[in-house]
Design a protein around this motif. Sequence first.
Motif, PDB file in Angstrom:
ATOM      1  N   TRP A 197      65.820   9.516  35.991  1.00  0.00           N
ATOM      2  CA  TRP A 197      64.465  10.597  35.553  1.00  0.00           C
ATOM      3  C   TRP A 197      64.989  10.923  33.969  1.00  0.00           C
ATOM      4  O   TRP A 197      65.756  12.425  34.346  1.00  0.00           O
ATOM      5  CB  TRP A 197      64.007  11.132  36.568  1.00  0.00           C
ATOM      6  N   VAL A 198      64.162  11.101  33.925  1.00  0.00           N
ATOM      7  CA  VAL A 198      64.565  11.787  31.953  1.00  0.00           C
ATOM      8  C   VAL A 198      63.239  12.774  32.060  1.00  0.00           C
ATOM      9  O   VAL A 198      62.047  12.154  32.586  1.00  0.00           O
ATOM     10  CB  VAL A 198      64.998  10.747  30.897  1.00  0.00           C
ATOM     11  N   LEU A 199      64.197  13.843  30.825  1.00  0.00           N
ATOM     12  CA  LEU A 199      62.636  14.705  30.601  1.00  0.00           C
ATOM     13  C   LEU A 199      61.949  14.621  29.747  1.00  0.00           C
ATOM     14  O   LEU A 199      62.879  14.060  28.504  1.00  0.00           O
ATOM     15  CB  LEU A 199      63.806  16.329  30.396  1.00  0.00           C
ATOM     16  N   LYS A 200      60.504  13.964  29.738  1.00  0.00           N
ATOM     17  CA  LYS A 200      60.311  13.713  28.602  1.00  0.00           C
ATOM     18  C   LYS A 200      59.798  14.924  27.763  1.00  0.00           C
ATOM     19  O   LYS A 200      59.390  14.185  25.753  1.00  0.00           O
ATOM     20  CB  LYS A 200      59.407  12.778  29.076  1.00  0.00           C
ATOM     21  N   LYS A 201      59.459  15.807  27.759  1.00  0.00           N
ATOM     22  CA  LYS A 201      58.893  16.437  27.224  1.00  0.00           C
ATOM     23  C   LYS A 201      59.419  18.014  28.417  1.00  0.00           C
ATOM     24  O   LYS A 201      58.540  18.077  29.097  1.00  0.00           O
ATOM     25  CB  LYS A 201      57.226  16.364  26.879  1.00  0.00           C
ATOM     26  N   SER A 248      54.011  13.936  33.610  1.00  0.00           N
ATOM     27  CA  SER A 248      53.677  13.147  32.851  1.00  0.00           C
ATOM     28  C   SER A 248      54.657  13.995  32.119  1.00  0.00           C
ATOM     29  O   SER A 248      54.867  13.375  30.283  1.00  0.00           O
ATOM     30  CB  SER A 248      52.219  13.692  32.120  1.00  0.00           C
ATOM     31  N   ASP A 249      55.517  15.074  32.393  1.00  0.00           N
ATOM     32  CA  ASP A 249      56.722  15.554  32.024  1.00  0.00           C
ATOM     33  C   ASP A 249      58.152  14.683  32.401  1.00  0.00           C
ATOM     34  O   ASP A 249      59.104  15.094  31.421  1.00  0.00           O
ATOM     35  CB  ASP A 249      56.792  17.142  32.084  1.00  0.00           C
ATOM     36  N   PHE A 250      58.031  13.719  32.593  1.00  0.00           N
ATOM     37  CA  PHE A 250      59.290  12.704  32.719  1.00  0.00           C
ATOM     38  C   PHE A 250      59.002  11.458  32.417  1.00  0.00           C
ATOM     39  O   PHE A 250      58.000  11.035  32.518  1.00  0.00           O
ATOM     40  CB  PHE A 250      59.142  13.560  34.296  1.00  0.00           C
ATOM     41  N   ASP A 251      59.565  10.457  32.715  1.00  0.00           N
ATOM     42  CA  ASP A 251      59.810   9.563  32.481  1.00  0.00           C
ATOM     43  C   ASP A 251      60.911   8.705  33.172  1.00  0.00           C
ATOM     44  O   ASP A 251      61.972   9.104  32.890  1.00  0.00           O
ATOM     45  CB  ASP A 251      60.315   9.057  30.568  1.00  0.00           C
ATOM     46  N   LYS A 268      63.132   5.164  33.102  1.00  0.00           N
ATOM     47  CA  LYS A 268      64.089   4.921  32.259  1.00  0.00           C
ATOM     48  C   LYS A 268      65.210   3.798  33.649  1.00  0.00           C
ATOM     49  O   LYS A 268      65.736   4.467  34.097  1.00  0.00           O
ATOM     50  CB  LYS A 268      64.055   5.177  31.762  1.00  0.00           C
ATOM     51  N   GLU A 282      65.030  16.891  25.577  1.00  0.00           N
ATOM     52  CA  GLU A 282      64.041  16.140  25.691  1.00  0.00           C
ATOM     53  C   GLU A 282      64.387  14.897  25.686  1.00  0.00           C
ATOM     54  O   GLU A 282      65.594  14.535  24.826  1.00  0.00           O
ATOM     55  CB  GLU A 282      62.876  16.191  24.735  1.00  0.00           C
ATOM     56  N   GLY A 283      64.584  13.972  27.136  1.00  0.00           N
ATOM     57  CA  GLY A 283      65.098  13.205  26.736  1.00  0.00           C
ATOM     58  C   GLY A 283      66.251  12.330  27.677  1.00  0.00           C
ATOM     59  O   GLY A 283      66.971  11.629  27.935  1.00  0.00           O
TER      60      GLY A 283
END
Length: 367
Positions: free
Chosen positions: A45-49, A58-61, A63, A98-99
């Motif tokens: 899980w990355v910090l998208k924003k 939605s702040d997470f992505d 991958k 971010e990322g």
Amino acid sequence: MLSVSCARFSKVYTSSWGNGLRVVPVLLIKADVLSFWRMVTAKVWVLKKHFEGFPRTSDFDLKNIELPNLKDGELLLESVFLSVDPYMRPYSRRVMKEGDVMIGTQVARIVDSKNPAFAVGIFVVAKSGWRTHFISDGKDLQPLPSGWPESLPMSLALGTIGMPGLTAYFGLLEVCKMKPGETVLVNAAAGAVGSVVGQLAKIGGCKVVGCAGSDDKVAYLKKIGFDEAFNYKTVTSLDEALRKASPDGYDCFFDNVGGEFASVAINQMKKYGRIAVCGAISQYNDSVPQKGPYVQMPMIFKELRMEGFIVASWNNRWEEGLKALLKWVMEGKLKCHEQVTEGFENMPAAFIGMLKGENLGKAIVKV
């Protein structure tokens, strides 16, 4: 299509299929290249924003990352339990871009090793973030405390017998410097740190007052030995509730919340009282900073001592703290409660729920 270096084909055999005879290269797999067939894809899980106000899913992505083959001295680990903690909210802004993979701690099992100091199958505590699998050189791994019984859940190494428990231990002993017969106040008392603070204060011979955000949590605090407990969301006056719980005031205040609660509580400290500032969860998600409190007057006239702290300051004494916490758990003097969420895919939901106060005790994710 699978491509393999010709150097791997060391022999040729003949074999007949059907009506013909054909020459077939045979791949001989050596032990040192076996990891070629064990390529592992880790979910992370990355910090998208960066969070603006309260975190959202939605702040997470989520991958997938393909891990490389192990080098000499390295080991492959698989996360079994992961921790979600309040500190992740403010620290994400301070130490992450971010990322980046979300910061965090896990109990992990070693599934492959090229490091003679770490055998396959053992469990360790790691600080490798929100990952299902990861590679380590072993330097950042912490074995479970010696004497850990098989009957004890290993997830406790992320809670009562881990960083949160140590935060309570050193905050009380080294910052508050509690003494038998004193009165200790702790807020967020049903959380991972607060629940340990209250129980350690009772072990140390103190009167303990705790507050929490639901009636169920208040009932739990009384069950584990708190002398007084109240729901701060339902009292008509926080000042009156604190005064009723301890008319003579408080010697020690272990603050996990900050904000308005701290502003009220500081005025009810006894002379020469000590305040350990551990957290400020009431402020972590504010878009606009809160005003106040103005602490100077009570600090001066009551000659109070207020000290912020980070548990890492006592890294050289963690073994001491973990040994004591494990002993009290095994003796039944220190009780543990976990809020376990199933599934790595639910990491963001567990994190957000913890920040909303939905957990009782330590919030854990089981992979």
